[in-house]
Scaffold this active site. Sequence first.
Site, short mmCIF file in Angstrom:
data_model
loop_
_atom_site.label_atom_id
_atom_site.label_comp_id
_atom_site.label_asym_id
_atom_site.label_seq_id
_atom_site.Cartn_x
_atom_site.Cartn_y
_atom_site.Cartn_z
N GLU A 287 0.80 -1.22 0.00
CA GLU A 287 0.00 0.00 0.00
C GLU A 287 0.83 1.27 0.00
O GLU A 287 0.47 2.24 0.67
CB GLU A 287 -0.92 -0.02 1.22
N HIS A 311 -8.17 -3.56 -1.50
CA HIS A 311 -7.47 -3.70 -0.21
C HIS A 311 -6.41 -2.60 -0.06
O HIS A 311 -6.36 -1.90 0.95
CB HIS A 311 -6.83 -5.10 -0.12
N GLU A 312 -5.58 -2.45 -1.09
CA GLU A 312 -4.49 -1.46 -0.99
C GLU A 312 -5.06 -0.05 -0.92
O GLU A 312 -4.54 0.81 -0.22
CB GLU A 312 -3.50 -1.60 -2.15
N HIS A 315 -6.15 0.81 2.53
CA HIS A 315 -5.02 1.20 3.39
C HIS A 315 -4.77 2.71 3.36
O HIS A 315 -4.12 3.24 4.26
CB HIS A 315 -3.74 0.50 2.93
N GLU A 334 -4.26 -4.14 9.39
CA GLU A 334 -4.78 -5.13 8.43
C GLU A 334 -6.23 -5.54 8.70
O GLU A 334 -6.96 -5.82 7.76
CB GLU A 334 -3.86 -6.35 8.39
N ASP A 391 8.50 -11.09 9.69
CA ASP A 391 8.29 -11.80 8.42
C ASP A 391 7.99 -13.28 8.63
O ASP A 391 7.29 -13.89 7.82
CB ASP A 391 9.53 -11.67 7.51
N TYR A 399 -5.37 -10.05 9.83
CA TYR A 399 -6.34 -9.68 8.79
C TYR A 399 -7.74 -10.18 9.14
O TYR A 399 -8.70 -9.42 9.20
CB TYR A 399 -5.94 -10.30 7.44
ZN LIG Z 1 -2.94 -4.96 3.87
#
Ligand SMILES: [Zn+2]
Length: 619
Positions: A287, A311-312, A315, A334, A391, A399
């Site tokens: 994003e 979705h992006e 953001h 998220e 990560d 989410y």
């Molecule tokens: Zn996201």
Amino acid sequence: MAPLDPHSFTDSRNPATTDISLSLYFDFPSATIHGVAFFILSLPYAGQLSFDTRSLTIHQVLSPINLSPLPFSLSSSPDPIKGTQLSISLPDDPVFNSFFIVFSTSPSSTALQWLCPPQTFNKKHPFVYTQCQSIHARSIFPCQDTPAARIRYKALLNVPRELSAVMSARHVDRRPPVSGEGHSHLLPNGFNSLWSSETRVVEEFLMNQPIPPYLFAFAVGELGSREVGPRTRVYAEAVNSVLDAAAKEFAGTEEMIRQGEKLFGEYAWERFDLLVLPPSFPYGGMENPRMVFLTPTVIKGDASGAQVVAHELAHSWTGNLITNKNNEHFWLNEGFTTYAERRIVEAVQGEDRAILNTGIGWKGLKEEVEKFKDNLEFTKLKNNQEGVDPDTIYSEVPYEKGFQFLWRIERQIGRPAFDEFIKEYIDTFKFQSIDTETFLDFLEAEIPGIEKDIDLVLWTEGTGIPPDAYEPVSDLYTKILSLANEFKLGRMPREDEVADWRGQEWELYLENLPRVLEASQVLALDERYRLSESKDYEVKVAFLQLAVLSKCRNFYGEVEKTLKEVGRMKYLRPLYRALVQGAGKEEEKILAKRVFSEARECYHPIAQGVVESILAKHI
Ligand SMILES: [Zn+2]
């Protein structure tokens, strides 16, 4: 040292950087960037200042007055997660609210992927791009690399003349370089004199809206673009077929921005451009403000890739305007964005699409919680990440559980009241970084008594899925699930039952089949519906994962090909995991190791690290 983020050396007693000016010389043959950065702090400061770096060479730290060297030191051995701490000694003088750092990146910078011409679409020119989330900005330039900090920046990118650059910032100019500009005379190793060579060009950018460092982004290559809306252009490598397909796929973007504005208030970032990257891009989308970065796998030819764009786009409000204070509160970015994405999809593509999307997410959440059964900490919305690499624990929990929490609140107070609440929330905290407690305090103040109806502590601090989470219902959703159930009894769906299925329907169907089938059933399914050849990677990978889990070796060639042609972690994770997880997988483990050794160079460093950790855990 008073840390404020488990993933950063930033000292909460230090003033924050407010502005950075960067002059960056891109040396493609050595996959290195040589840079001069000028930092401005919020306050004059004397004493030790702590910055984050990773695999950077720091040549000099210099006074802004007379360019005299200032003392600095680097921690002796790098922390495996945080990298190397840079400590700068600022003298006791009121002018010291600024300084220069001269530095070079390393070819192993974890934010950067340098592609040689054969790894690009056009095969003619090199390409480099960034992915800074979660904690990789520090491998491009030294900084206080925590989302608790927000910076404005200017950047001069000096690149070969045949290439061009884009950034998640306002493009100011493309012009011949000027000797010594932006303190480029301080660049090391003779790159100061190469700065103004006639083979080079400078692309100038300005980012006036303060961003957390993980939203710093650029790409350099042979780029082209197409206009798709009044504030949207699609960029990609200058290959007509790629640009045309992208322009077609994302033609509905302006409509989505308008829907987003209706729900959440004015779009704050002026432009909403899209950049389609080469197939190695490790995420579906990132994003980056003003310019979202996308994997080419979202171009499916039927505009369904727009969901990732939704979705992006979402953001732009939740994540980029209101940012989690650190990664322990990632759900604030998220969960909200997943909720917002589904509201945009519902408005633009209808309720059925949004429910399919929610249903796929519900299944994903249940599987993720199962996967973390030995480490339940990461099934909590707010969790402890001290000593944890963000990560390696990346999952759908922030989410989908975050989405479920917000949806639960919506069901409690009704949609109109919840819409008002979200608008108020965004307006109150825009351009701030907040934590879960701040959200809960605001929620309880705005909706008095909510804590009596919903167990807020269980939702934010409890493990697993709370009992008042909710599986979606719709005719289409229920039909697909019952067809998946019938497959267990030996009935495959008829052609007329799947005639109007798109990728999402197949994805939901495949995700709801038993995880392990008879090899003959996998073959029969593919014979009828050719799922292993689907152009939609969501479908293809869901099918191939099923084939590997069922040890249907006929498809291993296709698995290898897929792992070598895309670097999106959403596909790498399940395929590599399916190959190496569990007993009696000797042949599969050998295959996974060989494919990774051959494909490794094609993956972004973040994806390389993630696959390495999957293999290390199971081999
Ligand atoms: Zn996201």
